[in-house]
Scaffold this active site. Structure first.
Site, mmCIF file in Angstrom:
data_model
loop_
_atom_site.group_PDB
_atom_site.id
_atom_site.type_symbol
_atom_site.label_atom_id
_atom_site.label_comp_id
_atom_site.label_asym_id
_atom_site.label_seq_id
_atom_site.Cartn_x
_atom_site.Cartn_y
_atom_site.Cartn_z
ATOM 1 N N ASP A 25 0.874 -1.170 0.000
ATOM 2 C CA ASP A 25 0.000 0.000 0.000
ATOM 3 C C ASP A 25 0.909 1.217 0.000
ATOM 4 O O ASP A 25 1.461 1.598 1.032
ATOM 5 C CB ASP A 25 -0.908 -0.011 1.235
ATOM 6 C CG ASP A 25 -1.802 1.215 1.332
ATOM 7 O OD1 ASP A 25 -1.768 2.052 0.408
ATOM 8 O OD2 ASP A 25 -2.529 1.341 2.335
ATOM 9 N N LYS A 87 2.874 11.262 -3.126
ATOM 10 C CA LYS A 87 1.873 10.603 -3.961
ATOM 11 C C LYS A 87 0.972 11.610 -4.666
ATOM 12 O O LYS A 87 0.474 11.343 -5.757
ATOM 13 C CB LYS A 87 1.043 9.650 -3.097
ATOM 14 C CG LYS A 87 0.035 8.791 -3.843
ATOM 15 C CD LYS A 87 -0.611 7.808 -2.893
ATOM 16 C CE LYS A 87 -1.663 6.948 -3.564
ATOM 17 N NZ LYS A 87 -2.241 5.956 -2.627
ATOM 18 N N GLU A 183 -7.360 0.374 -4.570
ATOM 19 C CA GLU A 183 -7.338 0.297 -3.112
ATOM 20 C C GLU A 183 -8.667 -0.179 -2.500
ATOM 21 O O GLU A 183 -8.657 -1.055 -1.622
ATOM 22 C CB GLU A 183 -6.920 1.653 -2.528
ATOM 23 C CG GLU A 183 -5.446 1.960 -2.786
ATOM 24 C CD GLU A 183 -5.085 3.415 -2.563
ATOM 25 O OE1 GLU A 183 -5.974 4.192 -2.165
ATOM 26 O OE2 GLU A 183 -3.920 3.778 -2.798
ATOM 27 N N ASP A 205 -13.076 4.918 1.046
ATOM 28 C CA ASP A 205 -11.628 4.995 1.264
ATOM 29 C C ASP A 205 -11.168 6.443 1.188
ATOM 30 O O ASP A 205 -11.085 7.030 0.103
ATOM 31 C CB ASP A 205 -10.919 4.142 0.198
ATOM 32 C CG ASP A 205 -9.408 4.140 0.372
ATOM 33 O OD1 ASP A 205 -8.896 4.800 1.286
ATOM 34 O OD2 ASP A 205 -8.729 3.453 -0.423
#
Length: 621
Positions: A25, A87, A183, A205
């Site tokens: 992850d 990210k 994800e 999420d």
């Protein structure tokens, strides 16, 4: 006599022969690596027993690059060289990177923005690779061998540029990517297999930099994604930033230097985490020239200043439920993923939308990595005694198509189509003698190319010259399991072919992909009217061209009055075709068609006479 090791079909041999694969992850705030050991997925900790690796990288001149906890501790003291939340810059251009204040100096390099440090420029791909190297080393030390590959998770709404950037980072880190896995889907795998759940579930999420919502159906080992939605420009960092802005305003600080800004954002994150457990907190940061500044904040204030951010996620949830043709009451459970979902006001709001408390029995920080580990173990060829017979059916988030005449979008693969997928459609030539065709691949939900995202352009050459509409060009779109696209065009009569693997430029706007879907709902009627107008304009242009060619070839079949009547009808059609009234264009097209009916009949008679001229009756029979 030597002994041969034998195992049952579908079963792995002895443990030392297991192929080592992990799930990673790669998060905005923290990253994790997990693996299946003794049939159970587990997060692999570092040497101090810490499962989370802060996604922070520090470059320095007096030693190796620092990654994780040590780098995070230096983020305030050395902000120019310590990169946090990288990210959010993956696959992005300068406009995205500079949207919010940050302590970094960005360089508008070709392909992707770069970050200038005191020790050289660094691409977000390079920075992410440093994080992946540490996770790879941790996994190989824990598992006692070299990895055959990894499943790396990405937000469901990551576009092609961001997915490709993630794969490039893995390659730099020496990792073989077995698959990029969305994800929310990874979380559903972990939750479904852990609880043996069946039915329709939603996965909400909210990570540090992105938001995703997916609706899945779990049935007898099949994980089917029904619909997905999201926002790649919304995450826990945005909640931190609101607290930081509040701190600056209340403290009367004005514009901050890079090191002060990093200290404020770090203090804001700590205050946010405290407010998840307590009704009040203090944002405290040491500011150059001011010393320690402390500003109190309550949970009620925090909720009020971030309510619009929370509402953005809930609006996306409702749209995704509509895409899935489901009411909230039909969802059997909603799984929360991501550290930001620990905020109590968020849990309360999500529970209110679905009419039931959210499921929080699995650690929201770990559940994505655990699901990725299960998928990696399966893709590596390791199967347990139960056979691990389950199937994953994921989807693409936005439609893919081609530009057609008039700047219209012809969708080839619709959004929420299950991947991997291949779809084909036939197109034809527009003009007589056309020997080449330009293909423009686009992504989005709008009807006009100008409102969608351009992915790639390529040409098919060598088409045999034919009359307009006689050519047959078959265009095939293929999306692989990672959500990456390739397009092939083939001329059917001669077999001439051209293809392109879509390697997107990295300059997509940070909120463009989410906005494309959001705009499609509010502009559907406008889009349909615009499409109808373009279609009538294309038809008008085609009829005008055909009529002009006919007049040049056989105008002698008309007397002066007839020719003038047709010319007048053509002038009227040309005039209205430049306006924005589709009905008026349609009426003038009909007028011209009626006005040329007698002319078309005479041309047909002439063509038949010419074809029969000089031939005997028995030859015709």
């Amino acid at each position: 006599m030597a002994l041969l090791q034998i195992s049952e079909p579908g079963m792995s041999p002895e443990p030392h022969q297991r192929r080592l694969a992990v799930g990673i992850d790669l998060g905005t705030t923290n990253s994790l690596v997990a693996a299946v050991r003794s049939g159970v997925a587990d997060v692999l900790p570092d040497e101090l027993g810490r499962p989370l690796l802060p996604s922070v990288v520090r470059y320095r001149d007096d030693g190796p690059v620092e990654v994780g906890h040590v780098a995070w501790e230096c983020a305030s003291e050395d902000p120019r060289n310590t990169i946090v939340s990288v990210k959010r810059y993956m696959g992005r251009g300068l406009a995205d990177a500079t949207r919010h204040p940050s302590p970094y100096t960005f360089v508008d390099a070709p392909g992707m923005v770069r970050i200038r440090t005191d020790f050289g420029e660094r691409s977000p791909v390079e920075v992410s690779a440093e994080i992946l190297r540490v996770l790879r080393a941790r996994a190989e030390a824990s598992l006692g061998g070299e990895l055959v590959g990894a499943v790396i998770t990405v937000p469901a709404y990551f576009d092609d540029a961001q997915r490709q950037a993630t794969k490039d980072a893995a390659r730099l880190a020496g990792l073989e990517v077995l698959r990029l896995l969305n994800e929310p889907t990874a979380a559903a795998i972990a939750y479904g297999l852990d609880h043996a759940s069946e039915g329709v579930y939603a996965v909400y999420d909210l990570g540090g930099g992105t938001f995703d919502i997916s609706v899945l159906r779990l049935t007898k080992g099949v994980f089917e994604v029904i619909a997905t939605g999201g926002d790649t420009a919304l995450g826990g960092d945005d909640f931190d930033r609101r607290l930081g802005d509040f701190f600056v305003a209340e403290g009367g600080l004005g514009e901050l230097a890079p090191d002060d800004l990093r200290r404020v954002l770090k203090a804001a994150r700590l205050a946010k985490e405290s407010l998840s457990e307590h009704p009040e907190a203090r944002i405290e940061a040491r500011i150059v020239g001011r010393g320690l500044v402390s500003v109190p904040v309550t949970a009620v204030q925090f909720h009020a200043m971030t309510r619009d951010l929370l509402d953005r996620t809930l609006d996306t949830v409702r749209r995704t439920l509509r895409d899935a043709n489901l009411a909230a009451a039909q969802i059997e459970g909603v799984v929360l993923v991501g550290g930001a979902t620990r905020m109590p006001q968020l849990r309360e709001a999500v529970g209110a939308v679905f009419g039931r408390p959210a499921l929080i029995d699995l650690d929201p920080d770990k559940v994505v990595a655990l699901g990725a580990a299960v998928q990696a173990n399966l893709l590596a060829g390791n199967r347990g005694e139960d056979g691990d017979d389950w199937l994953l059916l994921d989807v693409i988030p936005l439609s893919l198509g081609l530009e057609t005449m008039g700047g219209l979008v012809e969708k080839i693969i619709p959004r929420n189509a299950t991947i991997p997928v291949a779809r084909a459609q036939e197109f034809t030539t527009y003009k007589d003698g056309q020997t080449a065709m330009a293909l423009h691949v686009v992504q989005g939900e709008r009807e006009l190319v100008a409102d969608c995202r351009s992915l790639a352009r390529f040409e098919l050459r060598g088409i045999p010259p034919m009359a307009a509409g006689a050519g047959r060009i078959r265009v095939t779109f293929q999306v692989d399991a990672d959500g990456l696209l390739s397009v092939t065009a083939r001329e059917q009569s001669q077999g001439i072919e051209a293809s392109i693997a879509v390697k997107p430029s990295y300059g997509l706007s940070d909120d463009e992909i989410a906005r494309m879907l959001q705009e499609s709902f509010g502009t559907a009627e406008i889009d349909m009217k615009a499409r109808a107008l373009r279609e009538q304009q294309v038809d008008a242009d085609r009829l005008l061209q055909a009529t002009q060619v006919a007049l040049e070839a056989d105008g002698d079949l008309l007397d002066a009055a007839e020719r003038e009547a047709i010319a007048a009808a053509m002038r009227e059609l040309r005039a209205v075709s430049q306006a924005d009234d589709a009905r008026a264009i349609e009426a003038r097209i009909a007028d011209l068609a009626r006005g040329t009916e007698a002319f078309a009949a005479r041309r047909m008679d002439r063509a038949v006479r010419q074809a029969l001229s000089g031939r005997r009756l028995d030859e015709i029979g």
